[in-house]
Design an enzyme around this catalytic site. Structure first.
Site, PDB file in Angstrom:
ATOM      1  N   LYS A 266       0.828  -1.203   0.000  1.00 46.68           N
ATOM      2  CA  LYS A 266       0.000   0.000   0.000  1.00 46.68           C
ATOM      3  C   LYS A 266       0.859   1.248   0.000  1.00 46.68           C
ATOM      4  O   LYS A 266       0.605   2.196  -0.748  1.00 46.68           O
ATOM      5  CB  LYS A 266      -0.946  -0.026   1.204  1.00 46.68           C
TER       6      LYS A 266
ATOM      7  N   GLU B 100       9.211  -6.090   4.592  1.00 45.38           N
ATOM      8  CA  GLU B 100       9.286  -7.478   4.132  1.00 45.38           C
ATOM      9  C   GLU B 100       9.068  -7.571   2.624  1.00 45.38           C
ATOM     10  O   GLU B 100       9.783  -8.298   1.919  1.00 45.38           O
ATOM     11  CB  GLU B 100       8.228  -8.332   4.853  1.00 45.38           C
TER      12      GLU B 100
ATOM     13  N   GLY C   2      -5.817  -2.904   3.751  1.00 45.15           N
ATOM     14  CA  GLY C   2      -5.150  -4.088   3.227  1.00 45.15           C
ATOM     15  C   GLY C   2      -5.987  -5.337   3.306  1.00 45.15           C
ATOM     16  O   GLY C   2      -6.058  -6.125   2.354  1.00 45.15           O
ATOM     17  N   ARG C   3      -6.664  -5.557   4.444  1.00 46.56           N
ATOM     18  CA  ARG C   3      -7.445  -6.782   4.597  1.00 46.56           C
ATOM     19  C   ARG C   3      -8.763  -6.725   3.836  1.00 46.56           C
ATOM     20  O   ARG C   3      -9.512  -7.709   3.830  1.00 46.56           O
ATOM     21  CB  ARG C   3      -7.670  -7.072   6.078  1.00 46.56           C
TER      22      ARG C   3
ATOM     23  N   GLU D 208      -7.620  -8.510  13.356  1.00 47.48           N
ATOM     24  CA  GLU D 208      -6.990  -7.213  13.134  1.00 47.48           C
ATOM     25  C   GLU D 208      -8.032  -6.101  13.170  1.00 47.48           C
ATOM     26  O   GLU D 208      -7.743  -4.976  13.588  1.00 47.48           O
ATOM     27  CB  GLU D 208      -6.226  -7.198  11.801  1.00 47.48           C
TER      28      GLU D 208
ATOM     29  N   HIS E 260      -9.746 -35.485  13.138  1.00 46.17           N
ATOM     30  CA  HIS E 260      -8.778 -36.431  13.696  1.00 46.17           C
ATOM     31  C   HIS E 260      -7.685 -35.714  14.477  1.00 46.17           C
ATOM     32  O   HIS E 260      -6.644 -36.301  14.759  1.00 46.17           O
ATOM     33  CB  HIS E 260      -8.172 -37.268  12.562  1.00 46.17           C
TER      34      HIS E 260
ATOM     35  N   LYS F 258       6.814  -3.813  14.800  1.00 44.57           N
ATOM     36  CA  LYS F 258       7.600  -3.376  13.630  1.00 44.57           C
ATOM     37  C   LYS F 258       8.666  -2.362  14.049  1.00 44.57           C
ATOM     38  O   LYS F 258       9.822  -2.435  13.610  1.00 44.57           O
ATOM     39  CB  LYS F 258       6.684  -2.741  12.579  1.00 44.57           C
TER      40      LYS F 258
END
Length: 505
Positions: free
Chosen positions: A182, A188, A239-240, A325, A356, A478
């Site tokens: 963005k 990263e 972003g999400r 978030e 399981h 961060k």
């Protein structure tokens, strides 16, 4: 005014779900809805109808209709950043100028996708993190198997192993990079992008940056960086919530622009329902009220989501970011401490694998929280029908078993009269669950499903008085990581100081 105080007091009282079906003859009708190819049954949740009525009154008192109207009108609903939330404009909903801008972006995305699909590109490495990776990864995993476009490799982790694996699967001369950030400064993402560029250059690809596609809300930075193609989206698209925007390019590359358009159309159908349906028959609202009742009033701090369809195996991970978030906050939008819990911990897995593993705890453990099952009527494969029959039978049986349980007397009869063994085979039952059953899984129903979860998250935030569109809690870690990399001494605690030395930072 605390609209939820009375509900918190009521939440301390146990709820016997089976008895609700006896005492509430209209329960199934009030808590079951079909919208945009999704059938939702919320009737097995520990939500008595009188409590639902109180929750509906609380939603009105919290001005959910007003906040919903402001969201659709493109007004500020993110006060800490002074922004609207315009992700719905990407699917044609909202203020006219926002919709027009999004439509122009969609045209550019479609043109970019068509150009690359016809250019002989075999692989695309999509580099992003958070919503810039989780959304595209979900879309590709759910819909991309039968696509005829380039293979998509989504890379998010700064761990070089993630990028190395993607590059090992690609021919550098037939690979393009998509870089999503963005701000176009995400550490990263930009580190991974540089390493991918170095890989292309090392294999003789001339001017690798010129072949890159940048997707960002800061196109100026992407152009200064040297990206050959720049696709932008609005800063008011979080972003999400960004997969509807140019961030959804990987789906258009793999399956064609029409598939991305169908995804948006399915979401728009859910948008229209959320906007227009009365609160009492509004699927995202009802689900949100149930969420707030369980987490905030009953103190049930987990919500498990199990997708009984391999194509939705990444949905729990996607929902973790969307829900935690957005609503993992401790203060209201006004900065006041919350009087109770906010969002539950979202977790989950894929059926029948999870049966399981974690279902032992769900049936007989001491941690109780609502469980959500998601199934699809039509299989996505051509294998014998027994596969899908077993899959759906297991999903439906799990919900029924969680509710019914097994009494000690029934267990004793199965245990040869051994009381210790019988206690081990006793199931308390009365465990809450909900079921979502999709007609099919295609771009439209997936779009509707994701939009349902978006609106559900927003409605819960309004009821709790939260701002679901900021994420300040992401920032502190961060900042400290950057300080460590720079060698700054922030006066770390003794444990951190020793670990820094041991790690060689």
């Amino acid at each position: 005014m605390d609209h939820l105080a009375a509900l918190r007091a009521a939440g301390a009282q146990p709820v016997d779900i089976p008895s609700l079906f006896v005492g509430e003859p209209d329960r199934l009708d009030r808590l079951s809805l079909t919208v945009a190819g999704l059938h939702a049954d919320l009737s097995r949740l520990a939500l008595p109808l009188p409590i639902l009525d109180q929750l509906l009154a609380a939603a009105t008192a919290a001005d959910l209709p007003g906040w919903r109207a402001r969201l659709f009108a493109g007004e500020i609903v993110n006060p800490s950043e002074g922004r609207a939330a315009t992700h719905m404009a990407e699917r044609g909903q909202g203020r006219a100028d926002h919709v027009a801008t999004a439509a122009a972006s969609a045209t550019a995305v479609a043109a970019c996708a068509e150009a690359l699909r016809s250019a002989g590109v075999r692989d695309v490495i999509h580099i992003g993190i958070g919503g810039s990776a989780l959304g595209p990864a979900l879309l590709i995993d759910a819909l991309g198997r039968d696509g005829d476009g380039p293979n998509i490799h989504v890379v998010a982790n700064i761990d070089g192993e993630a990028l190395a694996r993607a590059m090992a699967a690609c021919d550098p001369h037939r690979t393009r990079l998509v870089i999503v950030s963005k701000t176009f400064t995400t550490a990263e993402t930009m580190t991974n992008a540089q390493s991918a560029l170095d890989w292309l250059a090392a294999h003789g690809v001339a001017d690798p940056r010129a072949g890159c596609i940048a997707i960002t809300a800061r196109p100026d930075r992407a152009r200064a960086w040297g990206a050959g193609t720049v696709l932008d989206f609005a800063t008011s698209v979080g972003g999400r919530y960004s997969l509807w925007s140019a961030v959804g390019l990987p789906l258009a590359l793999r399956c064609g622009p029409a598939t991305l358009a169908a995804l948006r159309a399915g979401a728009a159908a859910m948008d229209a329902h959320f906007r227009d349906a009365p609160l009492a028959s509004n699927l995202p609202v009802l689900a949100a009220l149930a969420d707030v009742w369980a987490a905030h009033a009953q103190g049930q701090q987990t919500r498990a989501v199990f997708a009984y369809d391999e194509r939705l195996r990444l949905l729990p991970s996607y929902l973790q970011q969307l829900e935690m978030e957005s609503n993992g906050k401790r203060v209201s939008r006004d900065g006041d401490p919350l009087p109770g819990a906010s969002a539950a911990i979202t977790w989950g897995g894929t059926g029948t694998d999870a049966q399981h593993a974690v279902f032992q705890l769900l049936h007989q453990g001491t941690a109780i929280g609502p469980i959500e099952f998601i199934g699809v009527k039509q299989p996505g494969h051509g294998l014998p029908a027994t596969h899908h029959r077993q899959l759906l039978a297991n999903m439906l049986a799990q919900g029924a078993a969680l509710l019914k349980g097994r009494s000690f007397d029934a267990a004793l009869a199965l245990s040869g009269g051994d009381p210790a063994l019988a206690r081990a085979k006793t199931f308390p039952g009365n465990r809450p669950s909900a079921t979502l059953l999709l007609d099919r899984l295609d771009a439209e129903t997936l779009g509707a499903l994701i939009a349902f979860y978006e609106h559900r998250t927003f409605a819960a935030a309004v009821l709790l008085g939260l701002n679901p569109f900021d994420q300040w809690g992401v920032e502190l870690g961060k900042e400290m990581a950057n300080a460590l990399i720079a060698g700054e001494d922030l006066g770390f605690d003794p444990s951190t100081a020793r670990l820094v030395a041991l790690a060689g930072l």
